[in-house]
Design a protein around this motif. Structure first.
Motif, short mmCIF file in Angstrom:
data_model
loop_
_atom_site.label_atom_id
_atom_site.label_comp_id
_atom_site.label_asym_id
_atom_site.label_seq_id
_atom_site.Cartn_x
_atom_site.Cartn_y
_atom_site.Cartn_z
N THR A 135 30.65 -25.38 9.08
CA THR A 135 29.23 -25.06 9.01
C THR A 135 28.39 -26.25 8.59
N PHE A 136 28.94 -27.11 7.71
CA PHE A 136 28.15 -28.21 7.15
C PHE A 136 28.79 -29.58 7.42
N LYS A 137 29.60 -29.70 8.48
CA LYS A 137 30.39 -30.92 8.68
C LYS A 137 29.55 -32.17 8.91
N ASP A 138 28.32 -32.01 9.34
CA ASP A 138 27.49 -33.20 9.56
C ASP A 138 26.99 -33.81 8.25
N ASP A 139 27.06 -33.06 7.16
CA ASP A 139 26.47 -33.52 5.89
C ASP A 139 27.47 -33.64 4.75
N ILE A 140 28.63 -33.02 4.87
CA ILE A 140 29.50 -32.85 3.70
C ILE A 140 30.24 -34.14 3.35
N ASP A 141 30.36 -34.40 2.06
CA ASP A 141 31.10 -35.55 1.53
C ASP A 141 32.08 -35.00 0.49
N PHE A 142 33.37 -34.95 0.86
CA PHE A 142 34.33 -34.31 -0.03
C PHE A 142 34.60 -35.12 -1.29
N SER A 143 34.42 -36.43 -1.24
CA SER A 143 34.59 -37.18 -2.49
C SER A 143 33.54 -36.76 -3.51
N VAL A 144 32.31 -36.45 -3.05
CA VAL A 144 31.27 -35.92 -3.95
C VAL A 144 31.68 -34.54 -4.45
N LYS A 199 22.30 -29.83 -0.73
CA LYS A 199 21.42 -28.76 -0.30
C LYS A 199 21.61 -27.54 -1.19
N ASN A 200 20.57 -26.73 -1.28
CA ASN A 200 20.63 -25.46 -1.99
C ASN A 200 21.37 -24.45 -1.11
N LEU A 201 22.60 -24.11 -1.50
CA LEU A 201 23.42 -23.20 -0.71
C LEU A 201 23.59 -21.84 -1.39
N ASN A 202 22.66 -21.48 -2.27
CA ASN A 202 22.78 -20.20 -2.96
C ASN A 202 22.81 -19.02 -1.98
N TYR A 203 21.94 -19.04 -0.98
CA TYR A 203 21.88 -17.91 -0.05
C TYR A 203 23.16 -17.82 0.76
N PHE A 204 23.74 -18.95 1.09
CA PHE A 204 24.99 -18.97 1.84
C PHE A 204 26.13 -18.39 1.00
N PHE A 205 26.28 -18.88 -0.23
CA PHE A 205 27.42 -18.43 -1.04
C PHE A 205 27.22 -17.01 -1.57
N LYS A 206 26.02 -16.66 -1.99
CA LYS A 206 25.82 -15.35 -2.61
C LYS A 206 25.67 -14.24 -1.58
N ASN A 207 24.97 -14.51 -0.47
CA ASN A 207 24.66 -13.45 0.48
C ASN A 207 25.61 -13.39 1.67
N VAL A 208 26.14 -14.54 2.08
CA VAL A 208 27.06 -14.55 3.23
C VAL A 208 28.50 -14.39 2.75
N LEU A 209 28.92 -15.23 1.78
CA LEU A 209 30.30 -15.19 1.30
C LEU A 209 30.48 -14.25 0.11
N ARG A 227 24.78 -14.09 11.08
CA ARG A 227 24.47 -14.64 9.77
C ARG A 227 23.92 -16.06 9.93
N SER A 228 23.10 -16.46 8.95
CA SER A 228 22.59 -17.83 8.91
C SER A 228 22.78 -18.36 7.50
N ILE A 229 22.61 -19.67 7.32
CA ILE A 229 22.95 -20.26 6.02
C ILE A 229 21.95 -19.87 4.93
N ASN A 230 20.73 -19.45 5.32
CA ASN A 230 19.75 -18.96 4.34
C ASN A 230 19.59 -17.45 4.44
N TYR A 231 20.67 -16.77 4.75
CA TYR A 231 20.66 -15.32 4.98
C TYR A 231 20.09 -14.57 3.77
N GLY A 232 19.08 -13.74 4.03
CA GLY A 232 18.50 -12.92 2.98
C GLY A 232 17.34 -13.54 2.24
#
Length: 688
Positions: free
Chosen positions: A263-272, A303-313, A356-361
């Motif tokens: 979903t976020f592969k264009d932006d994600i940095d796993f070392s971070v 990014k603010n991923l609260n809506y993704f984690f709380k509402n989608v997952l 679903r979308s990443i800012n769902y809800g």
């Protein structure tokens, strides 16, 4: 320690340029304290030990392949170092504390790695498989096991994200296994990009990414799913389109790792991600773990991923963590992608499709719209849908538009093909097929519609193309194929399973059923293509106790080649020929598939299957050449259908025995519908 020094001329370099490969002999001490005589090759980041009895003289002399293996192991190690942003502790003090990789009888299982410290052990039997796949480019990725075990070495963050539990029936979420295997998949994907495109065909490792991503999608499309059911517990989600793991493994940590990345592969940095995670508090509750994961991912994409984690997952965590995530900039909304194709595997299927979308809800004026061939199916703020079979409206397929709408504008879209799984041509499923060569003695090829398995050695072997084919109860599956088998007879061929016999044959199988074996049952003395077929009632797969409560199971279709031979396969077609109402028209072509009727499948005056009386209908001979005899009880009507449900021959039955000329029919399986005043019976026969 004895030293053997070889000089290797590298391909692509001038002959005056050489690379020295040093092979040592010495002792390796296993994790559980055993001493094993080994050959030793030092790489840039790793040192490889190979049990002396597990490598042949020819392999030992093939320095180019040995160097390729060591370089690939180094590649995996470097990838893990970059991914995790650190290296494990420990290492081999005799080789500058490099990471030891030992092909020896392991201290645990088929392979094992020290958790949080350098060092892995892999079964020595895998070395031959790895050697052959690197030397002959046979299209498997056994060396990936090295990458997976590196994951155990690098995973030092369990105290920050594993779910705590005290009940032995509970689980820790599976994130240790998820983060052990995921970088190995990414590393192999990166390596494949450096190779010819044909190298990536039929790679099981690449399909593991797809299967895990589909499990993530199954999690989203199950309204009852949650971390408490699928992470803290072992509950498998039965989604016939998206749940492809055949072991029905119910801990979804690895699936979420892949799904979040995709979903976020264009932006994600796993070392971070890992550096952020290591600054978090150790977990005490499940909510602590979920909060650490959500915050670390949010920092990794900034990014603010609260809506993704709380509402989608459906993650739950404390207000402080939510506030920390809210301090990050909000991402532009976008759809979370689903599969590009969804199947109805039977006429009784209902397919969940939750948009679903990443800012769902977040926004009350955001809508999720579903259209089928342009016609509106639903428009809602929750995006929840259940797709009935009737949505096809008698078509073989329709195109779904999944639209994300904000302020009356479509801001994102995905197209999904919704279709019947009535006929599957394996030539159209190349991206879903993988190749297995358990002993590393065979290669695979595909060209101009022909799949090929070729044993290039003198060792008896069993190799397969494999395709996961989910099935439900009460279905009839028919498979046909054209197969040839070329035998490589030689007195030097080696029987590897100890039965003092080598078979040379090829066939197609679905679970316990299979076609005649070309090269053994038919086509014994030539390498011509032979048309073979077989039928499998799916209920054969639901007889075991473990399958009692399964809504579906996950068998595989195999293209199998045995012995020292070359198998070729073309025109492999799978058909669902189920006829629920027994009217001679298969379900997927029947306009009224649950009610008996005439040729179109719809009832005339009847609304159900008429009552039958006790009377035996016999067809003989079966199989038949040019004539069949139908023995019935009463006068009536007889119709012969092909497997597509098309009526071919119609006869009036005037006495108890009717003889029918079938000479003009092609070879294959046919259905005979016998209708009399009080009885309707369907039988099958084979035309030779």
């Amino acid at each position: 320690m004895k030293k053997l020094v070889f000089i290797l001329a590298l391909i692509g370099f001038p002959l005056s340029s050489f690379c020295q490969v040093t092979i040592l002999q010495g002792t390796y001490r296993t994790f559980d304290g055993r001493s094993i005589d080994t050959y030793i090759i030092e790489g840039a980041k790793t040192v490889v030990y190979i049990e002396e009895t597990s490598i042949t003289e020819d392999q030992l002399a093939d320095l180019e392949t040995i160097k390729d293996i060591v370089d690939n192991i180094d590649f995996y190690y470097n990838y893990y170092t970059e991914f995790f942003g650190t290296e494990p502790a420990g290492g081999d003090p005799n080789f500058s504390y490099k990471s030891p990789v030992a092909f020896v009888p392991p201290s645990c299982g088929a392979a094992c790695g020290l958790v949080g410290s350098k060092g892995i052990e892999v079964s020595p039997g895998m070395f031959c498989q790895i050697f052959n796949e690197r030397k002959y480019q046979i299209g498997t990725n056994r060396i990936g096991i090295v990458g997976y075990e590196f994951g155990r070495n690098f995973f030092v963050d369990g105290s920050k994200m594993l779910l705590p539990y005290s009940n032995p029936e509970d689980r820790n979420g599976g994130f240790a296994e998820g983060f052990a295997g995921f970088p190995a998949i990414l590393a192999h994907m990166a390596y494949c990009k450096t190779q010819d495109p044909s190298f990536s065909m039929f790679q099981e490792t690449l399909l593991n990414y797809d299967w895990l991503l589909d499990s993530f999608r199954a999690f989203i499309n199950d309204l009852s799913s949650s971390p408490y059911k699928q992470l803290a517990k072992e509950n498998f989600i039965f989604d016939i389109n998206r749940s492809m793991y055949g072991n029905y493994y119910g801990v979804y940590g690895g699936a979420l790792v892949v799904g979040i990345y995709d979903t976020f592969k264009d932006d994600i940095d796993f070392s971070v991600y890992f550096n952020t995670l290591r600054d978090r508090n150790n977990v005490v509750t499940i909510e602590d773990a979920l909060g650490n994961i959500a915050y670390s991912y949010s920092k990794a994409v900034n990014k603010n991923l609260n809506y993704f984690f709380k509402n989608v997952l459906k993650f739950q965590y404390d207000a402080q963590t939510e506030s920390q995530i809210n301090a990050l900039p909000l991402s532009q909304d976008k759809l979370i992608r689903d599969r590009n194709r969804l199947w109805f595997t039977s006429i009784f299927d209902t397919i969940p499709l939750n948009l679903r979308s990443i800012n769902y809800g977040k926004e009350p004026d955001t809508y999720y719209e579903l259209r089928s061939d342009g016609k509106l199916v639903s428009k809602s703020t929750d995006g929840n849908n259940f797709l009935p079979y009737s949505l096809l409206e008698g078509k073989d397929s329709v195109t779904l538009d999944l639209n994300l709408i904000s302020n009356s504008n479509i801001i994102d879209n995905q197209k999904v093909l919704l279709c019947k799984r009535d006929v599957v041509n394996m030539e159209n499923m190349l991206n879903d097929i993988y190749f297995s060569s358990p002993n590393g003695h065979t290669g695979r090829n595909y060209q101009s519609g022909v799949f090929e398995i070729d044993n290039f050695t003198k060792y008896e072997d069993w190799s397969y193309f494999e395709y996961i084919f989910p099935i439900v109860r009460d279905q009839i599956i028919y498979i046909e194929a054209e197969i040839s088998n070329t035998k490589h007879y030689s007195p030097d061929n080696i029987d590897t399973n100890g039965d003092n016999h080598i078979d040379y044959c090829s066939r197609v199988c679905l679970g316990p059923s299979g076609s005649p074996r070309v090269g053994l049952d038919v086509g014994i003395d030539d390498d011509d293509f032979y048309k073979v077929d077989f039928t499998m009632p799916t209920n054969l797969y639901f007889t075991a106790d473990w399958a009692d409560n399964m809504p579906f199971v996950l068998p595989k279709i195999y293209f199998e080649t045995v012995g020292v031979s070359t198998g070729r396969y073309k025109n492999v077609i799978i058909r669902n020929i189920t006829d629920t109402d027994n009217d001679g028209v298969i379900d997927f072509q029947d306009k009224c598939p649950t009610e008996y009727g005439e040729y179109e499948g719809c009832p005339d005056l009847q609304t159900s299957v008429p009552e039958t009386k006790e009377c035996e209908i016999n067809i003989y001979p079966n199989p038949a050449g040019s004539i069949i005899n139908i023995q019935a009880c009463d006068e009536g009507e007889l119709v012969i259908f092909d497997l597509m449900g098309n009526p071919l021959i119609k006869y009036e039955i005037n006495d108890s025995n009717t003889q029918i000329d079938i000479a003009k029919l092609s070879q294959g399986t046919y259905s005979v519908l016998v209708k009399s005043k009080d009885q309707v019976v369907t039988k099958k026969f084979i035309k030779l």
